[in-house]
Design a protein around this motif. Structure first.
Motif, PDB file in Angstrom:
ATOM      1  N   ASN A  34       0.847  -1.082  -0.033  1.00 40.94           N
ATOM      2  CA  ASN A  34       0.048  -0.011  -0.079  1.00 40.94           C
ATOM      3  C   ASN A  34       0.845   1.343   0.112  1.00 40.94           C
ATOM      4  O   ASN A  34       1.939   1.201   0.647  1.00 40.94           O
ATOM      5  CB  ASN A  34      -1.071   0.009   1.243  1.00 40.94           C
ATOM      6  CG  ASN A  34      -2.154  -0.956   1.168  1.00 40.94           C
ATOM      7  OD1 ASN A  34      -2.604  -1.256   0.218  1.00 40.94           O
ATOM      8  ND2 ASN A  34      -2.241  -1.714   2.378  1.00 40.94           N
ATOM      9  N   ASP A  35       0.415   2.360  -0.645  1.00 42.40           N
ATOM     10  CA  ASP A  35       1.241   3.524  -0.517  1.00 42.40           C
ATOM     11  C   ASP A  35       0.833   3.956   0.690  1.00 42.40           C
ATOM     12  O   ASP A  35      -0.282   3.908   1.428  1.00 42.40           O
ATOM     13  CB  ASP A  35       0.625   4.411  -1.619  1.00 42.40           C
ATOM     14  CG  ASP A  35       1.174   4.143  -3.146  1.00 42.40           C
ATOM     15  OD1 ASP A  35       2.049   3.260  -3.368  1.00 42.40           O
ATOM     16  OD2 ASP A  35       0.397   4.502  -4.161  1.00 42.40           O
ATOM     17  N   ILE A  36       1.588   5.331   0.948  1.00 43.99           N
ATOM     18  CA  ILE A  36       1.270   6.085   1.986  1.00 43.99           C
ATOM     19  C   ILE A  36       0.423   7.176   1.367  1.00 43.99           C
ATOM     20  O   ILE A  36       0.861   8.069   0.607  1.00 43.99           O
ATOM     21  CB  ILE A  36       2.610   6.760   2.888  1.00 43.99           C
ATOM     22  CG1 ILE A  36       3.262   5.547   3.347  1.00 43.99           C
ATOM     23  CG2 ILE A  36       2.258   7.782   3.686  1.00 43.99           C
ATOM     24  CD1 ILE A  36       4.645   5.941   3.745  1.00 43.99           C
ATOM     25  N   SER A  37      -0.822   7.421   1.781  1.00 41.75           N
ATOM     26  CA  SER A  37      -1.615   8.454   1.412  1.00 41.75           C
ATOM     27  C   SER A  37      -1.701   9.964   2.270  1.00 41.75           C
ATOM     28  O   SER A  37      -1.971   9.513   3.429  1.00 41.75           O
ATOM     29  CB  SER A  37      -3.200   7.825   1.253  1.00 41.75           C
ATOM     30  OG  SER A  37      -2.977   6.943   0.555  1.00 41.75           O
ATOM     31  N   VAL A  38      -1.356  10.869   1.701  1.00 39.60           N
ATOM     32  CA  VAL A  38      -1.425  12.136   2.467  1.00 39.60           C
ATOM     33  C   VAL A  38      -2.688  13.082   1.872  1.00 39.60           C
ATOM     34  O   VAL A  38      -2.729  13.220   0.644  1.00 39.60           O
ATOM     35  CB  VAL A  38      -0.205  13.028   2.205  1.00 39.60           C
ATOM     36  CG1 VAL A  38      -0.153  14.156   3.104  1.00 39.60           C
ATOM     37  CG2 VAL A  38       1.075  12.017   2.776  1.00 39.60           C
ATOM     38  N   LYS A  39      -3.542  13.527   2.653  1.00 40.57           N
ATOM     39  CA  LYS A  39      -4.712  14.185   2.201  1.00 40.57           C
ATOM     40  C   LYS A  39      -4.759  15.608   2.930  1.00 40.57           C
ATOM     41  O   LYS A  39      -4.487  15.677   4.144  1.00 40.57           O
ATOM     42  CB  LYS A  39      -5.947  13.532   2.193  1.00 40.57           C
ATOM     43  CG  LYS A  39      -7.058  14.226   1.758  1.00 40.57           C
ATOM     44  CD  LYS A  39      -8.535  13.172   1.849  1.00 40.57           C
ATOM     45  CE  LYS A  39      -9.780  14.108   1.398  1.00 40.57           C
ATOM     46  NZ  LYS A  39     -10.406  14.961   2.246  1.00 40.57           N
TER      47      LYS A  39
END
Length: 71
Positions: A34-39
């Protein structure tokens, strides 16, 4: 499925422990990481997962928590 974790010392520890466990499970089964998601607001970026990005994520979370606690 989304799992929201509180942003406190216990939550950060739980989150980082679970991320590494989930990542290791994916590696064990030959699945893509999984990617690291930043929002932020309606902006989003996905950071590829690798040992260095995971370490940087842990450092960022711990440092940010310390900074917030000092405010």
């Amino acid at each position: 499925m989304k799992h929201k974790t509180p942003f406190n010392k216990t939550g950060v520890k739980f989150f980082t422990d679970r991320v590494i466990a989930d990542t290791m499970n994916r590696l064990d089964y030959g699945q893509e990481l999984n990617d690291i998601s930043v929002k932020v607001g309606n902006r989003f970026i996905a950071v590829p997962m690798c040992p260095e990005s995971y370490e940087n994520l842990c450092t960022f979370l711990k440092q940010t928590l310390e900074d917030i606690e000092q405010c």
